[in-house]
Design an enzyme around this catalytic site. Sequence first.
Site, PDB file in Angstrom:
ATOM      1  CE  LYS A   1      -6.469  -1.160  -6.880  1.00 23.17           C
ATOM      2  NZ  LYS A   1      -5.738  -1.612  -5.668  1.00 23.17           N
ATOM      3  CB  SER A   2      -5.421   3.574  -6.267  1.00 29.55           C
ATOM      4  OG  SER A   2      -5.481   3.883  -4.882  1.00 29.55           O
TER       5      SER A   2
ATOM      6  CB  CYS B   1       0.554   1.545  -4.149  1.00 28.48           C
ATOM      7  SG  CYS B   1       0.397  -0.192  -4.676  1.00 28.48           S
TER       8      CYS B   1
ATOM      9  N   GLY C   1      -7.326   0.622   8.918  1.00 30.72           N
ATOM     10  CA  GLY C   1      -6.382  -0.407   9.366  1.00 30.72           C
ATOM     11  C   GLY C   1      -6.843  -1.120  10.619  1.00 30.72           C
TER      12      GLY C   1
ATOM     13  N   GLY D   1      -5.733  -5.959   8.249  1.00 30.00           N
ATOM     14  CA  GLY D   1      -6.546  -6.700   9.197  1.00 30.00           C
ATOM     15  C   GLY D   1      -6.086  -6.537  10.636  1.00 30.00           C
TER      16      GLY D   1
HETATM   17  O1  LIG Z   1      -1.520  -3.688  -4.676  1.00 29.11           O
HETATM   18  C1  LIG Z   1      -2.405  -2.794  -4.677  1.00 29.11           C
HETATM   19  O2  LIG Z   1      -3.148  -2.527  -5.649  1.00 29.11           O
HETATM   20  C2  LIG Z   1      -2.468  -1.989  -3.435  1.00 29.11           C
HETATM   21  N1  LIG Z   1      -2.422  -2.692  -2.276  1.00 29.11           N
HETATM   22  C3  LIG Z   1      -2.381  -2.054  -1.054  1.00 29.11           C
HETATM   23  O3  LIG Z   1      -2.330  -2.696   0.006  1.00 29.11           O
HETATM   24  N2  LIG Z   1      -2.385  -0.700  -1.027  1.00 29.11           N
HETATM   25  C4  LIG Z   1      -2.443   0.051  -2.135  1.00 29.11           C
HETATM   26  O4  LIG Z   1      -2.443   1.301  -2.058  1.00 29.11           O
HETATM   27  C5  LIG Z   1      -2.497  -0.618  -3.406  1.00 29.11           C
HETATM   28 CL1  LIG Z   1      -2.613   0.341  -4.846  1.00 29.11          CL
END
Ligand SMILES: O=C(O)c1[nH]c(=O)[nH]c(=O)c1Cl
Length: 308
Positions: free
Chosen positions: A45-46, A127, A246, A218
């Site tokens: 996760k980021s 994001c 994607g 999706g």
């Molecule tokens: O809302 C999120 O955590 C999120 N959601 C996404 O679709 N891409 C992202 O890079 C991130 Cl960081």
Amino acid sequence: MNLKTSIANNHFEMPFLNASGIICQTQEELDSLEATKELGGIVTKSATLQPREGNEQPRYYDLANGSINSMGLPNLGYPFYLDYVQHDHSKPTILSVAGMNADDAIELMRKVQDSDYEGLTELNLSCPNVIGHPQTAYDFEATEKILTTVCSFFKKPFGVKLPPYFDLAHFDGIAKVLNKFPLTHVNTINSVGNGLVVDVDKEQVVTKAKGGFGGLGGAMVLPTALANVRALRLRLNDDIAIIGTGGVTTGVDVFAHILCGADMVSVGTQVIKEGLGVYARLQKELEEIMADKGYESLDDFRGKVKEL
Ligand SMILES: O=C(O)c1[nH]c(=O)[nH]c(=O)c1Cl
């Protein structure tokens, strides 16, 4: 037949990854990725400087043709993920990091540079769900500034996670910036930002934050994902690999991503819908298609989509 692939000198037995954010936030989730033998690598996760709760629920909604999310970057904070990726793993890891602003992004990359982690890092510049924050990579100047500063001290392998672009001039613009830097890869696409799903029965949106605006994923985003993979493959230096993300729901979609130029393919929404068993199905379906066409390896068809 082999499905091997590589990014810089990181070698993967399988071309499949989890999209960052999908089943990769906690130790248990990361362990379940480790245990999925058809998964070529583990993407975290980021991670942000400070741990984050993320946006209010509901923040994920499943649709027949995809999903919408406004998670808001919930994560345990970078120390947890930086520690996790430094342990021994059965497959390569990609440490995803996301700054709440440029200074945070640079600070995060300093933390990684100062660590003993030698694997791949991915700077998330896309994001769409942090309230009040734009997707950095839509600002080419800001992106160039951040990458210039990062590359002045960061000497480890890293790539960037990009938002989808929708204009050929924008493909030209971002490629021009990215080609100035020694990136190992780009990961394209992140979710299609700020879509809106409406529940007509209830006459309301389906996610809480930002009035229901959220990132789309999706099946519905496959053509946009393929366009971004193809457009960037045609424009980026050959030594910048591409992770295609994607719209993947079947082996056919995996084949299409690779045909458009992807070196690896990540899966997000479909993992939520189907579970981690999806990777065994994608491997089987991809191998069937390759066998039908007489391809032995991904190199036999990567990037060879024909124009009319
Ligand atoms: O809302 C999120 O955590 C999120 N959601 C996404 O679709 N891409 C992202 O890079 C991130 Cl960081």
